[in-house]
Design a protein around this motif. Sequence first.
Motif, PDB file in Angstrom:
ATOM      1  N   THR A 234      11.258  -7.079   2.090  1.00  0.00           N
ATOM      2  CA  THR A 234      11.412  -6.341   3.344  1.00  0.00           C
ATOM      3  C   THR A 234      10.279  -6.727   4.292  1.00  0.00           C
ATOM      4  OG1 THR A 234      10.021  -4.444   2.711  1.00  0.00           O
ATOM      5  CG2 THR A 234      12.353  -4.371   2.041  1.00  0.00           C
ATOM      6  N   LEU A 235      10.270  -6.114   5.444  1.00  0.00           N
ATOM      7  CA  LEU A 235       9.202  -6.357   6.410  1.00  0.00           C
ATOM      8  C   LEU A 235       7.836  -6.016   5.834  1.00  0.00           C
ATOM      9  CD1 LEU A 235       8.447  -7.093   9.363  1.00  0.00           C
ATOM     10  CD2 LEU A 235       8.794  -4.682   9.946  1.00  0.00           C
ATOM     11  N   ILE A 236       7.786  -5.068   4.893  1.00  0.00           N
ATOM     12  CA  ILE A 236       6.494  -4.627   4.345  1.00  0.00           C
ATOM     13  C   ILE A 236       6.287  -5.048   2.892  1.00  0.00           C
ATOM     14  CG2 ILE A 236       6.319  -2.650   5.905  1.00  0.00           C
ATOM     15  CD1 ILE A 236       7.285  -0.867   3.603  1.00  0.00           C
ATOM     16  N   PHE A 237       7.279  -5.693   2.275  1.00  0.00           N
ATOM     17  CA  PHE A 237       7.164  -6.017   0.851  1.00  0.00           C
ATOM     18  C   PHE A 237       7.473  -7.483   0.601  1.00  0.00           C
ATOM     19  CE2 PHE A 237       9.120  -5.653  -3.600  1.00  0.00           C
ATOM     20  CZ  PHE A 237       7.883  -5.707  -4.220  1.00  0.00           C
ATOM     21  N   ASP A 238       6.466  -8.228   0.174  1.00  0.00           N
ATOM     22  CA  ASP A 238       6.611  -9.629  -0.216  1.00  0.00           C
ATOM     23  C   ASP A 238       6.156  -9.721  -1.671  1.00  0.00           C
ATOM     24  OD1 ASP A 238       6.418 -12.318  -0.729  1.00  0.00           O
ATOM     25  OD2 ASP A 238       5.419 -12.827   1.149  1.00  0.00           O
ATOM     26  N   LYS A 239       7.121  -9.905  -2.589  1.00  0.00           N
ATOM     27  CA  LYS A 239       6.803  -9.891  -4.022  1.00  0.00           C
ATOM     28  C   LYS A 239       5.761 -10.933  -4.397  1.00  0.00           C
ATOM     29  CE  LYS A 239      11.525  -8.525  -5.254  1.00  0.00           C
ATOM     30  NZ  LYS A 239      12.754  -8.930  -5.973  1.00  0.00           N
ATOM     31  N   SER A 240       5.835 -12.085  -3.770  1.00  0.00           N
ATOM     32  CA  SER A 240       4.948 -13.183  -4.168  1.00  0.00           C
ATOM     33  C   SER A 240       3.520 -12.996  -3.690  1.00  0.00           C
ATOM     34  CB  SER A 240       5.496 -14.514  -3.632  1.00  0.00           C
ATOM     35  OG  SER A 240       5.422 -14.551  -2.221  1.00  0.00           O
ATOM     36  N   ARG A 241       3.274 -11.984  -2.844  1.00  0.00           N
ATOM     37  CA  ARG A 241       1.939 -11.800  -2.306  1.00  0.00           C
ATOM     38  C   ARG A 241       1.389 -10.408  -2.591  1.00  0.00           C
ATOM     39  NH1 ARG A 241       0.335 -15.959   0.269  1.00  0.00           N
ATOM     40  NH2 ARG A 241      -1.472 -14.824   1.074  1.00  0.00           N
ATOM     41  N   ASN A 242       1.950  -9.762  -3.604  1.00  0.00           N
ATOM     42  CA  ASN A 242       1.450  -8.455  -4.021  1.00  0.00           C
ATOM     43  C   ASN A 242       1.410  -8.396  -5.546  1.00  0.00           C
ATOM     44  OD1 ASN A 242       1.171  -6.489  -1.565  1.00  0.00           O
ATOM     45  ND2 ASN A 242       3.064  -7.626  -1.175  1.00  0.00           N
ATOM     46  N   LEU A 243       0.642  -7.469  -6.068  1.00  0.00           N
ATOM     47  CA  LEU A 243       0.504  -7.304  -7.513  1.00  0.00           C
ATOM     48  C   LEU A 243       0.521  -5.821  -7.850  1.00  0.00           C
ATOM     49  CD1 LEU A 243      -2.322  -9.920  -7.887  1.00  0.00           C
ATOM     50  CD2 LEU A 243      -0.205 -10.040  -9.200  1.00  0.00           C
ATOM     51  N   PHE A 244       1.269  -5.464  -8.873  1.00  0.00           N
ATOM     52  CA  PHE A 244       1.298  -4.067  -9.296  1.00  0.00           C
ATOM     53  C   PHE A 244      -0.044  -3.684  -9.909  1.00  0.00           C
ATOM     54  CE2 PHE A 244       2.186  -0.749 -12.500  1.00  0.00           C
ATOM     55  CZ  PHE A 244       2.707   0.216 -11.651  1.00  0.00           C
ATOM     56  N   GLY A 245      -0.585  -2.553  -9.460  1.00  0.00           N
ATOM     57  CA  GLY A 245      -1.851  -2.052  -9.990  1.00  0.00           C
ATOM     58  C   GLY A 245      -3.086  -2.567  -9.264  1.00  0.00           C
ATOM     59  N   LEU A 246      -2.893  -3.475  -8.294  1.00  0.00           N
ATOM     60  CA  LEU A 246      -4.057  -4.042  -7.608  1.00  0.00           C
ATOM     61  C   LEU A 246      -4.835  -2.981  -6.844  1.00  0.00           C
ATOM     62  CD1 LEU A 246      -5.636  -6.638  -6.851  1.00  0.00           C
ATOM     63  CD2 LEU A 246      -4.161  -6.808  -4.834  1.00  0.00           C
ATOM     64  N   ASN A 247      -4.147  -1.969  -6.330  1.00  0.00           N
ATOM     65  CA  ASN A 247      -4.820  -0.924  -5.561  1.00  0.00           C
ATOM     66  C   ASN A 247      -5.875  -0.201  -6.395  1.00  0.00           C
ATOM     67  OD1 ASN A 247      -2.314  -0.077  -6.877  1.00  0.00           O
ATOM     68  ND2 ASN A 247      -2.776   1.976  -6.129  1.00  0.00           N
ATOM     69  N   TYR A 248      -5.712  -0.189  -7.723  1.00  0.00           N
ATOM     70  CA  TYR A 248      -6.738   0.389  -8.600  1.00  0.00           C
ATOM     71  C   TYR A 248      -7.635  -0.694  -9.207  1.00  0.00           C
ATOM     72  CZ  TYR A 248      -3.720   4.507  -8.384  1.00  0.00           C
ATOM     73  OH  TYR A 248      -2.974   5.558  -7.945  1.00  0.00           O
ATOM     74  N   ALA A 249      -7.042  -1.802  -9.619  1.00  0.00           N
ATOM     75  CA  ALA A 249      -7.798  -2.852 -10.320  1.00  0.00           C
ATOM     76  C   ALA A 249      -8.885  -3.458  -9.442  1.00  0.00           C
ATOM     77  CB  ALA A 249      -6.853  -3.947 -10.807  1.00  0.00           C
ATOM     78  N   LYS A 250      -8.677  -3.484  -8.126  1.00  0.00           N
ATOM     79  CA  LYS A 250      -9.667  -4.100  -7.240  1.00  0.00           C
ATOM     80  C   LYS A 250     -11.007  -3.365  -7.272  1.00  0.00           C
ATOM     81  CE  LYS A 250      -8.067  -1.576  -3.113  1.00  0.00           C
ATOM     82  NZ  LYS A 250      -9.298  -0.926  -2.663  1.00  0.00           N
ATOM     83  N   ASN A 251     -11.003  -2.147  -7.764  1.00  0.00           N
ATOM     84  CA  ASN A 251     -12.242  -1.369  -7.836  1.00  0.00           C
ATOM     85  C   ASN A 251     -12.837  -1.318  -9.240  1.00  0.00           C
ATOM     86  OD1 ASN A 251     -11.995  -0.686  -5.090  1.00  0.00           O
ATOM     87  ND2 ASN A 251     -10.660   1.043  -5.572  1.00  0.00           N
TER      88      ASN A 251
END
Length: 592
Positions: A234-251
């Motif tokens: 979608t306009l806001i979702f690109d599977k190839s450029r996102n990762l599940f759990g990154l919002n927590y793992a980055k910290n």
Amino acid sequence: MRYSDEIIEEVRSRNDIVDVVGQYVHLQKKGANYFGLCPFHNEKSGSFSVSGHKQMYYCFGCGAGGNVITFLMKYDNLTFTEAVKQLADRAGIKLPDEDDSPAAKAMRDKRQILLDINKEAAKYYYYQLRGRNGQKGMEYFRGRKLTDETMQHFGLGYSNITSDDLVKHLKSLGYEDSQIIDAGLASYDEKYGTHDKFWNRVMFPIQDASQKVIGFGGRVLGDGKPKYLNSPETLIFDKSRNLFGLNYAKNSRAGYMIICEGYMDVIAMHQAGFTMAVASLGTAFTTGQAMILKRYTDEVILSYDSDEAGTKAALRGIGILKEAGLKGKVLDLRPHKDPDEFIKNEGKEAFEERIRNAESTFFFEVRVMESHRNLADPEDKTEFYRDIARKLCEFEEPLERENYTEAVAARYNIAIADLKGLVASYAGRAGMVTPARRPESGIQSKKKPEDGARKNQRLLLTWLTDEPDIYPKVAAWVTPDDFSDDLYRKVATEVFTGMANGNFSPAAILDHFTEEEQYGQVAEMFNTNLVDIETKDQRRKAFRDIILGVKQAGYDRQKKELKPDDPDYLNKTIQGKKALEKLAHANISPDD
């Protein structure tokens, strides 16, 4: 969009760095500054300093530094504009629109609507799981040994068995069919009209690095197909450029990331305390995802299923990591299939041990090659050794190639001379250089003379920042041209100009730089303090020595840059020498 200096200064001045950093790091006041554990590297004693006076942070351990804007950029992996917007929202400052054209405004509005719809859907699924209709979903998650806290943390939900519940709910909130379809949450056909894309599934909200819900993954309950269904692009979702759990793992600040295959692997690992885990989103690991990981770490551990498909995925992932310039390792989960199964059967400590002993990508690839050979057959065994020699030739650096040659010879009991000869043979055919020689022992690197010059310059800039009243005394002897390289001269010019005009702000200077490495270097210039200065005489001597050191470095640089055929060569050289001699005999003090 690049905002004006006035707007950036207002945003920064309305967000005290101690307050902002204090939301992420536990700070304790020590003297004039605040200290805590650095969020950008692992440490046991706090070397992370935050100065309210300078509105800057600096880590004496890893060298990270900057102002309140660059802190958010580094901590949350934001762009400069995103960090400014976040701080502006925090301070209640209205920023000018990025683009006032109707098309740009329409695109921003559409993007925001899709984010709002996904947020409402996440809330709806969340409450469905915990309601009467969600009993099947709750039984599934309980069977996977997830706690209530973990389910809440990841916002897990459930989509009802009926096929239009979510559409009805979102339409009741005022959203149109076309908007719900554009958000990837519904489909349309003539028979069923607009209907839910997800139904009778446990739901996994997918968030971006800024914690915004951008899509969903859903696992069917029962025997339906497909087993896992993901939101479409979608306009806001690109599977190839996102990762599940990154919002927590980055910290997590673990120093590495673990990438695995599925949502449940990530969730199980986080529940067990391994918060550095992420997963690709129903697709194979991509170069785009590797580049995202590179923003946060330089080492990635691959934790794929131990079956044949998982092995192939790991081999492919190794190539992608190399292409992205990331160091890689492979987690050996045998005899278990995946991280979730391993942790449930072996426990956290055993999993930690596997991480500590994670296999280098080279030895993993060799082990896979070995599995395709019958080492009891002399011919196959010889071919295996040749495979190893060819694999060793992939190391471009001779020293690294030689180290791995010795290691693999020891592991497989190969005569080292024979293997080196084979490697040299293949390397020669490929046009590579001969294997490396060990460096001679006893040779130590000497400290470059400019290191001392730069330290004097950092000491002077820090002193000026801490005690602006000494500026007239410094300016009487030193100019920005006396600083030894471009970066130092640029910063010194900003400091001297700001102090002369009475509007100096060390935090504002960082906005003139764009590279993360420069943030740390500039921050260090304002955080290099003198030690063991207890008396007035020691203070006077230190001030004189620093001024003289900066002036000497400027003179040395000028002499190098001047050419003998320059008509001003002799005049400038003599003037510079006289200025040094005058300074050497002058009685200067920061306090007189």
